[in-house]
Design a protein around this motif. Structure first.
Motif, PDB file in Angstrom:
ATOM      1  N   ASP A 285       0.784  -1.207   0.201  1.00  6.72           N
ATOM      2  CA  ASP A 285      -0.098   0.068  -0.124  1.00  6.72           C
ATOM      3  C   ASP A 285       0.627   1.486   0.071  1.00  6.72           C
ATOM      4  OD1 ASP A 285      -2.394  -1.395   0.039  1.00  6.72           O
ATOM      5  OD2 ASP A 285      -2.309  -1.454   2.162  1.00  6.72           O
ATOM      6  N   LYS A 286       0.450   2.253  -0.935  1.00 10.87           N
ATOM      7  CA  LYS A 286       1.094   3.435  -1.005  1.00 10.87           C
ATOM      8  C   LYS A 286       2.724   3.215  -1.066  1.00 10.87           C
ATOM      9  CE  LYS A 286      -2.334   6.164   1.799  1.00 10.87           C
ATOM     10  NZ  LYS A 286      -2.951   6.905   2.817  1.00 10.87           N
ATOM     11  N   PRO A 287       3.008   2.808  -1.949  1.00  8.75           N
ATOM     12  CA  PRO A 287       4.457   2.409  -2.162  1.00  8.75           C
ATOM     13  C   PRO A 287       5.349   3.556  -2.280  1.00  8.75           C
ATOM     14  CG  PRO A 287       3.000   1.959  -4.303  1.00  8.75           C
ATOM     15  CD  PRO A 287       2.096   2.089  -3.241  1.00  8.75           C
ATOM     16  N   VAL A 288       6.428   3.595  -1.731  1.00  9.35           N
ATOM     17  CA  VAL A 288       7.468   4.530  -2.094  1.00  9.35           C
ATOM     18  C   VAL A 288       8.386   4.411  -3.335  1.00  9.35           C
ATOM     19  CG1 VAL A 288       9.298   5.770  -1.052  1.00  9.35           C
ATOM     20  CG2 VAL A 288       7.431   4.809   0.485  1.00  9.35           C
ATOM     21  N   ARG A 289       8.336   4.992  -4.217  1.00  9.44           N
ATOM     22  CA  ARG A 289       9.129   4.845  -5.434  1.00  9.44           C
ATOM     23  C   ARG A 289      10.659   4.673  -5.469  1.00  9.44           C
ATOM     24  NH1 ARG A 289       5.480   4.920 -10.362  1.00  9.44           N
ATOM     25  NH2 ARG A 289       3.454   5.353  -9.515  1.00  9.44           N
ATOM     26  N   TRP A 290      11.149   4.098  -6.077  1.00  5.84           N
ATOM     27  CA  TRP A 290      12.897   4.215  -6.331  1.00  5.84           C
ATOM     28  C   TRP A 290      12.918   5.144  -7.342  1.00  5.84           C
ATOM     29  CZ3 TRP A 290      16.123   3.329 -10.463  1.00  5.84           C
ATOM     30  CH2 TRP A 290      17.382   3.036 -10.096  1.00  5.84           C
ATOM     31  N   MET A 291      13.776   6.201  -6.879  1.00  6.71           N
ATOM     32  CA  MET A 291      14.114   6.887  -8.053  1.00  6.71           C
ATOM     33  C   MET A 291      15.503   7.023  -8.331  1.00  6.71           C
ATOM     34  SD  MET A 291      10.996   8.700  -8.557  1.00  6.71           S
ATOM     35  CE  MET A 291      11.205  10.372  -9.093  1.00  6.71           C
ATOM     36  N   PRO A 292      15.738   7.431  -9.653  1.00  4.28           N
ATOM     37  CA  PRO A 292      17.221   7.618 -10.176  1.00  4.28           C
ATOM     38  C   PRO A 292      17.953   9.003  -9.469  1.00  4.28           C
ATOM     39  CG  PRO A 292      15.729   8.357 -11.710  1.00  4.28           C
ATOM     40  CD  PRO A 292      14.793   7.867 -10.685  1.00  4.28           C
ATOM     41  N   ASN A 293      19.318   8.783  -9.557  1.00  3.94           N
ATOM     42  CA  ASN A 293      20.106   9.910  -9.019  1.00  3.94           C
ATOM     43  C   ASN A 293      19.667  11.163  -9.594  1.00  3.94           C
ATOM     44  OD1 ASN A 293      22.179  10.978  -7.422  1.00  3.94           O
ATOM     45  ND2 ASN A 293      23.541  10.926  -9.254  1.00  3.94           N
ATOM     46  N   GLY A 294      19.403  12.396  -8.486  1.00  2.00           N
ATOM     47  CA  GLY A 294      19.032  13.651  -9.177  1.00  2.00           C
ATOM     48  C   GLY A 294      17.685  13.996  -9.075  1.00  2.00           C
TER      49      GLY A 294
END
Length: 854
Positions: A285-294
């Motif tokens: 639930d309400k996943p926190v996304r993996w984001m690229p550098n920057g």
């Protein structure tokens, strides 16, 4: 002793398939090894993981292969067979366990494995791991393990002899091209930046594993869907039961964020003898996304799977998973065909480099070296690294660090720059190899795409191979290409990693051939360098995605001193030629230097100016690519690193020293930069933004200054740039700034400031090439403040000191900045860190600027 402990630690940390918190037992086989040249019976101590070259060097039976012309003195090793042996003790308690496996994560390459008189394995692929059931072969007490490594040269000579022609493996530095027959890192046979060191050995960890009931042979955390509200994930396990009858078990999967409460799901299953495939879906639930550098934090979830039988956890596995969407968008559009990564639904401009293996002796890579590598990548504002197809599938530590630092990985399969056979034996080896590595890597958040090969289709079409072979052989090349790269590999990606992007080759189309190739897919632009075109040609010869392009430089003098003596300090000396594998490299460096710089007479100055040229020229290309988004959506330069001390295209040398290129990449890849450019008699200023929010209400301050610091003219403008775009924000005729005579005596300082007047970023623009500037002679003043591990250097000068290069004689020392312009009257403070810096001892620091070279 320290070396032994280091390898023990490396082995412990790199056991990717060791399960924690279960009843299995791991016994590392990294002690007590001996090795011998086959037929001599002269046994010496060996290091495992390692290679025969490392062991021969440790016993001083080889000269330093990097020094002078010693490369030629080590070539005999590849023609010999080598043997490794050890003994280990097994207890009665261990023998009472349900099963035992002997695991090799990497054998290089042709190896017969014997245990207590039994032939267990005939290995033939460096890229493959092996797990062999051995309970029936083990003895209580002492056990003898013996590995016979067959020469990769002698092993393939009969195959070469029966082939009838040489494959076009021109980077294989032997008259008989044998490398293509062996599933082994191609670069070890030599390259146009690489030493030839064809290794053998136990190159990744070896261990025994004792266990009961069952093992988890594979655990795939498969993301099915992702929205801001929910992620659907399938936990897909292959559980191998060693029992001869059915048994009841409970499979428990859980996930959590760091320091968060775990969410758990259980499923009761009946395990049949052999492989059992189990799927357990979970929702986040309400996943926190993996984001690229920057773009944000590369958030990772801990996923764990356990098999519980009669109240005991008999097997477990763990992955760190990033929830995100990544796709390679390669679609027809108004220009031709796009080529870019879309991450979490947002088009991302790719900023990065091509990665080659970080050492010719792969087992020497430590956790510290890997961590430093990704620190270098992240600090240079990169978001994509291409693992190039002439090296190896990297260690799990590499991909773990890419996950943790938000770096997308473009992963080539290990094929490059030559055609390959496609006979049944070869295809079977490749099939096993890709099964193993796709399963090993597919859980990593960083993995963005698979690519079949490097430059093979381009070579077939445009490198003149057709004229070297009969029509029948040439047609066979195409048939084999299709079997491998349009048949086998995409089928394997679909089978084991469905949904991940696959491209059969890079470049997608060659800039050597079709006139519209710039408009289609990715490009390898070697018009700069091999084509002798100017760096400014990147303003017009722009691909949709520049996945290779580059320029060479020497490493700095402290690195040259590790492989050459002062008497060798000449561009074309025998030693320098031995460390310059590009046949026209030194001549091309001089050709480009003559265009923009006054060519120095001293060797040391030539090296320094070449570094400056390398950095500034490549930065021009990076900014041209960014300026032309969204038509162009990627710039991956050749190459990030070196595998030995050499003259090459790298931005970081073998010892970890940043060349000028890496500092310039850091500047050009910053999230928001100013980009002034001459266009049709005008000076136009662009803002290039990779930020996810608009940048507005800013002031662009522009001051024309002479080299003594006098302000000649000033302009300013209110500017803005939308998120994830480039935009022209100012323009005027060049003559409004300075006439032709004045342009030799001044520079333009551009400063971008926020509404409070704080500087966000700056750029210094010169109107002419460096050789045409009337640079002043000036003295750079410096003050040092030294502490343990750290030296603070404060610099100042009354007049412009262009292209400051601060040097310290410690390999791998880190600088907060280097290769920059020190403006008149400005004070600049840089910090140098190195464990060799000691309080109370003034380090030998030298400072050079461009005017001192003529």
């Amino acid at each position: 002793m320290k070396r032994k402990l280091l390898y023990t630690l490396m082995a412990c940390l790199s056991l990717w398939n060791v399960r924690a918190n279960d009843t299995s037992e791991i016994v590392l086989l990294n002690q007590g090894w001996m090795f011998s040249q086959s037929g001599t019976d002269k046994w010496m101590t060996a290091t495992v993981p390692g290679t025969v070259h490392q062991d021969l060097l440790a016993h001083q039976l080889l000269p330093n292969p990097f020094f002078g012309t010693n490369e030629q003195k080590i070539q005999w090793v590849e023609n010999e067979d080598w043997e490794y042996k050890t003994t280990f003790t097994v207890t009665e308690e261990q023998l009472s366990r349900g099963a035992a496996s002997l695991v090799f994560e990497g054998l290089d390459t042709y190896a017969n494995v014997y245990l207590n008189g039994a032939l267990l394995l005939k290995a033939d692929n460096m890229f493959l791991g092996y797990s062999i059931p051995v309970k029936e072969v083990l003895h209580k007490g002492e056990n003898r393990l013996h590995i016979f490594f067959r020469s990769p040269i002698k092993e393939t000579l009969p195959q070469w002899a029966s082939n009838g022609f040489d494959y076009p493996a021109d980077n294989d530095h032997l008259d008989k091209k044998l490398s293509i027959f062996t599933r082994k890192a191609p670069y070890s046979y030599g390259w146009d930046w690489g030493i030839r060191m064809v290794t053998s050995g136990i190159w990744r960890p070896a261990y025994l594993r004792f266990y009961d009931v069952a093992t988890i042979d594979d655990y795939h955390v498969k993301q099915l869907s992702l929205t801001d509200q929910r992620a659907e994930v399938s936990n897909e396990l292959e559980i191998n039961s060693i029992l001869s009858e059915q048994t009841e078990a409970e499979v428990v999967v859980s996930y959590s964020l760091k320091n968060g409460e775990p969410v758990t799901k259980k499923k009761t299953v009946t395990l049949n003898p052999g492989i059992n495939k189990i799927k357990i879906p979970v929702e986040v639930d309400k996943p926190v996304r993996w984001m690229p550098n920057g773009w944000g934090e590369p958030t990772l979830y801990d996923f764990t799977a356990q098999v519980v039988c009669q109240g005991k956890t008999i097997a477990s596995d763990h992955h760190r998973i990033g929830l995100r969407t990544i796709r390679l968008v390669n679609e027809k559009d108004e220009h031709g065909e796009s080529y870019f990564f879309e991450v979490n639904g947002i088009p991302m401009f790719a900023k990065g480099a091509n990665f080659i293996p970080n050492d010719i002796l792969l087992p020497t890579m430590t956790d510290e070296r890997y961590a430093t590598l990704f620190r270098d990548i992240k600090e240079a504002n990169m978001n994509v690294i291409r693992v190039w197809g002439g090296g190896t599938y990297e260690d799990n530590r590499f991909y773990d660090l890419a996950d943790e630092n938000g770096i997308l990985i473009w992963q080539d399969f290990m094929f490059g720059c030559t055609t390959y056979p496609a006979d049944p034996t070869f295809l079977k080896r490749v099939s096993d190899e890709v099964d193993y590595n796709i399963k090993r890597l597919r859980n990593h958040a960083c993995l963005a795409m698979w690519c079949g090969n490097n430059e093979i289709l381009e070579g077939l079409k445009y490198w003149g191979w057709q004229s070297r072979y009969t029509p029948e052989v040439y047609e066979e090349f195409y048939r084999n290409y299709d079997k491998l790269f349009r048949g086998l590999l995409p089928a394997k990606v679909k089978e084991w990693d469905e949904g991940r992007s696959y491209i059969h080759t890079s470049p997608y189309f060659s800039s050597w051939g079709r006139p519209d190739s710039w408009n289609i897919g990715d490009s390898h632009n070697w018009g700069i360098w091999y084509g002798k075109k100017t760096f400014e040609s990147s303003d017009t010869e722009i691909g949709r995605f520049q996945s290779e392009f580059g320029f060479e430089s020497f490493p700095e003098m402290k690195t040259i001193a590790t492989f050459a003596s002062p008497e060798d300090y000449e561009i074309e000396s025998e030693v320098m030629t031995a460390h310059q594998k590009s046949t026209q490299g030194n001549a091309l460096i001089r050709t480009y230097m003559e265009r923009d710089f006054i060519v120095p007479e001293k060797f040391e100055d030539f090296v320094y100016v070449g570094l400056v040229l390398h950095g500034q020229g490549m930065r021009y290309c990076f900014e041209a690519h960014r300026r032309n988004r969204p038509y162009c959506m990627g710039t991956l330069y050749w190459q990030l690193n070196d595998s030995w001390p050499v003259v090459s295209w790298s931005s970081i040398d073998y010892y970890g020293n940043w060349k000028a290129l890496h500092y310039q990449a850091k500047r050009a890849f910053a999230p928001l930069i100013i980009n002034p450019i001459h266009e049709n008699g005008n000076l136009n200023v662009y803002l290039l933004s990779d930020k996810l929010e608009d940048s507005s209400d800013m002031t662009l301050d522009m001051r024309l200054m002479d080299f003594k610091g006098k302000k000649l003219l000033q302009k300013s403008a209110k500017v803005a740039v939308a998120a994830n775009t480039s935009a022209k924000v100012f323009g005027c005729a060049l003559d409004e700034w300075a006439d032709e005579a004045q342009r030799k005596e001044c520079y333009l300082l551009l400063s971008l400031k926020d509404r409070q007047g704080k500087e966000i970023t700056r750029d210094i623009h010169y109107f002419l090439p460096t050789k045409d500037l009337n640079l002043p002679q000036t003295t750079v003043n410096s003050k040092l403040k030294v502490q343990d591990g750290r030296c603070e250097v404060t610099l100042s000068a009354s007049k412009l000191a262009k292209d400051i290069f601060v040097q310290i004689p410690y390999q791998g020392a880190r600088f907060t900045d280097n290769f920059f312009d020190l403006l008149p009257g400005e004070t600049r403070k840089i910090v140098i860190t190195s464990p060799e810096i000691k309080k109370g001892i003034t380090p030998e620091i030298t400072i050079k600027h461009i005017r001192e070279t003529y």
